[in-house]
Design an enzyme around this catalytic site. Structure first.
Site: not given
Lengths: 283, 283
Positions: B108, B122, B124-125, B155, B184
Site C-alpha cells: 500500500s 493512494h 493498494n493491492t 480515469h 457524515h
C-alpha cells in the site's frame, strides 16, 4: 411521576444553557484582554444554531472562537435532542434496549490553546433519559509536555470538588484514565481528570455535582491560562503540541463515544467535530 | 491442491516486494532530481522493518520519505502476515467465518504532495487467503481543487488498464466512489479511481491485472507530478490542501477497512497510520 421527570429535564437543560453563557462571557473576557494588551484584533465567539432534520427532535447552539491570542480554537456546544436510536446502536445505550427512545441535554467544551505550554482542556456534562435517567460527564487535560505541578493542581482541585459532593474521586479518576486511552498507541490521551456516567440515583445530589463541576472547569481553565499565558515558547514546542494533537484526533475519531453518540443521534457534524484541533501533525 | 496455493502465495508475495522496490527507486529518483535542481538537501526513503508479536505470523517493511521537495510525505508499505482473527471480526472477512485463519500479503502506498496543485495519491493491492483466496485493491486520487483535465487523464488511464485486462471499469469506478465517501460530511474523499475486492476466480487473470495496476500507478504518479511540479502555489492553496487533508484523516480513522484490518491483525501501528498526512487542519 412523569411530570417530575419533565421538570428535571427542564432544570438540567436550563443549567447547561446558563453554564454555556457564563463560559462564553468569561472566556471571551480573557481572550479580549489578551488581544488588547498585545494590540491584536479581538476574535469573538461565533454563534451557530442547528436543528435535527426531524424538527421536533431538537438541536443545539454552538459557539466557536478561532485564531485567538489565547485560544487557537475553542468550541462550546449545548444541545438538547430526542428521538429513537437505530436498532444496532440501542444495545450500547443504558435503558434504550427496548424501544430506542432517548432524550438528552448536555454541554461540551474543547479548548485548544495557542500557547503550547497550556494544555488542551475538555469538559462535558449531560443528562440522558431513556427508560432510565442519569447524569454523566467529566473533564480532562491534554498537555504536550510534562508539568507535574500543573497536573497536581488540576487533580487536587478535582479531588476537592468530588469530596465536597461525596463523590469517589479515585473511581472517577481511574474511569477517566481508562476511557481516554489509545490502545493502538499504548498511550494515554493526556494526564486524565475525572469521568463518570450512569449516575441514576439521587438526582439532587448528582445535579449539584454536575453544576459544581461546570463552575470548577470554568475557574480551572482560567487559572491554568493565567498561570501560563506569559510563558515563552518556541516553534519546537508548537510542533510538539501539533503531534500531540494528532493523537487527540486519533482518539476522537477512532474511539470517542461522544463522537459516535453524536453521529448516531443525528447531531450536527460541525458541532460534533468541533473538538478536532485547528491543526495536527503526524510523523 | 494446497501446494499450488502455496506457490501462488509465494508468487504474489514476490511481486508485491518487487513492486515496492521499483516504486522506491523511481519515486526516489524524481525526488532527488527535484532537490538537486533546487539545490536542496536530498531526502531519502527510510526503511523500517517490523514483526508481529507472534514471530511466526510475519511482518512487513515500510519505507517513509518525509519533508521532500516533491513529497511532503510518502509511505510505501509491504507486509505479509498470517494468524487467526478474533471472533468478533471473523464475520467481516470473506471465508474467515469458521476458524478465523488468514494469510495476507499486500502493498500500500499513500503520497501526500508538497505542491498543493498535485493530488494526494493512494494505491493498494493485496492477495488474501482464508478458506477462500482473492485479490483486491485499487487506486484513487484526492486533489484539493478542481482539475477536470487531470481527473479525465487519471480515469482514462484506469479505464484502459481495465479494458486491457477485461475488467469492468464502470463497476470498479462505482465501487471506488461508494467506498471513499464520508457519509457524515456527505462528501466524496476525492475524485475516485477504481476499487475491487473478492476477485476469487481466475487467479492468472487477476494476478496480471494486479501487476498492471501496480505499474500503472507508478507511471501515473510520475506523470501527474511531472505535469504539475512547476506550478506556482500560494499559502491559500496550501491551506486548502490542509483542510482537504483533514477530511482524509476523518475517512481513514472513521471508516477505512484497511486501517481496521491492520489494527485487527496485529499490524504495525506506525505502518498502518503512515497514510495520515504530515499536517491537517480543521475549521
Amino acid at each position: 411521576m412523569k411530570k417530575i421527570l419533565e421538570i428535571k429535564k427542564k432544570i438540567a437543560n436550563d443549567w447547561f444553557k446558563t453554564l454555556q453563557k457564563k463560559m462564553i462571557d468569561q472566556f471571551q473576557l480573557i481572550e479580549s484582554e489578551a488581544s488588547k494588551k498585545n494590540k491584536k484584533k479581538i476574535k469573538y465567539f461565533i454563534k451557530r444554531e442547528w436543528k435535527k432534520s426531524i424538527k421536533k427532535e431538537g438541536g443545539g447552539t454552538s459557539y466557536l472562537l478561532s485564531g485567538g491570542k489565547i485560544f487557537d480554537k475553542i468550541g462550546i456546544n449545548q444541545s438538547t435532542v430526542s428521538g429513537k436510536f437505530k436498532k444496532v446502536f440501542r444495545s450500547k445505550i443504558l435503558g434504550a434496549e427496548k424501544n430506542g427512545k432517548y432524550w438528552a441535554s448536555g454541554i461540551s467544551v474543547v479548548a485548544h490553546m495557542r500557547n503550547p505550554k497550556i494544555p488542551a482542556l475538555h469538559f462535558n456534562t449531560r443528562f440522558i433519559v431513556t427508560s432510565k435517567a442519569w447524569f454523566g460527564g467529566g473533564m480532562d487535560a491534554t498537555p504536550s509536555y510534562n508539568d507535574k505541578k500543573e497536573k497536581n493542581f488540576i487533580h487536587e482541585r478535582l479531588r476537592a470538588v468530588c469530596k465536597l459532593n461525596n463523590k469517589n474521586y479515585n473511581k472517577y479518576k481511574k474511569w477517566c484514565d481508562k476511557y481516554f486511552y489509545l490502545p493502538h498507541r499504548k498511550e494515554p490521551r493526556g494526564i486524565g481528570g475525572i469521568f463518570f456516567d450512569y449516575e441514576t440515583k439521587d438526582w439532587e445530589k448528582n445535579f449539584k455535582f454536575v453544576q459544581d463541576l461546570g463552575n470548577e472547569f470554568t475557574y480551572l481553565t482560567k487559572q491554568i491560562i493565567i498561570n501560563k499565558k506569559k510563558l515563552k515558547w518556541t516553534e519546537r514546542d508548537k510542533d510538539q503540541q501539533s503531534y500531540k494533537r494528532g493523537r487527540y484526533v486519533e482518539f476522537n475519531l477512532l474511539y470517542d463515544r461522544g463522537t459516535k453518540f453524536g453521529l448516531n443521534s443525528g447531531g450536527s457534524v460541525e458541532s460534533i467535530l468541533m473538538s478536532l484541533p485547528p491543526l495536527a501533525k503526524w510523523k
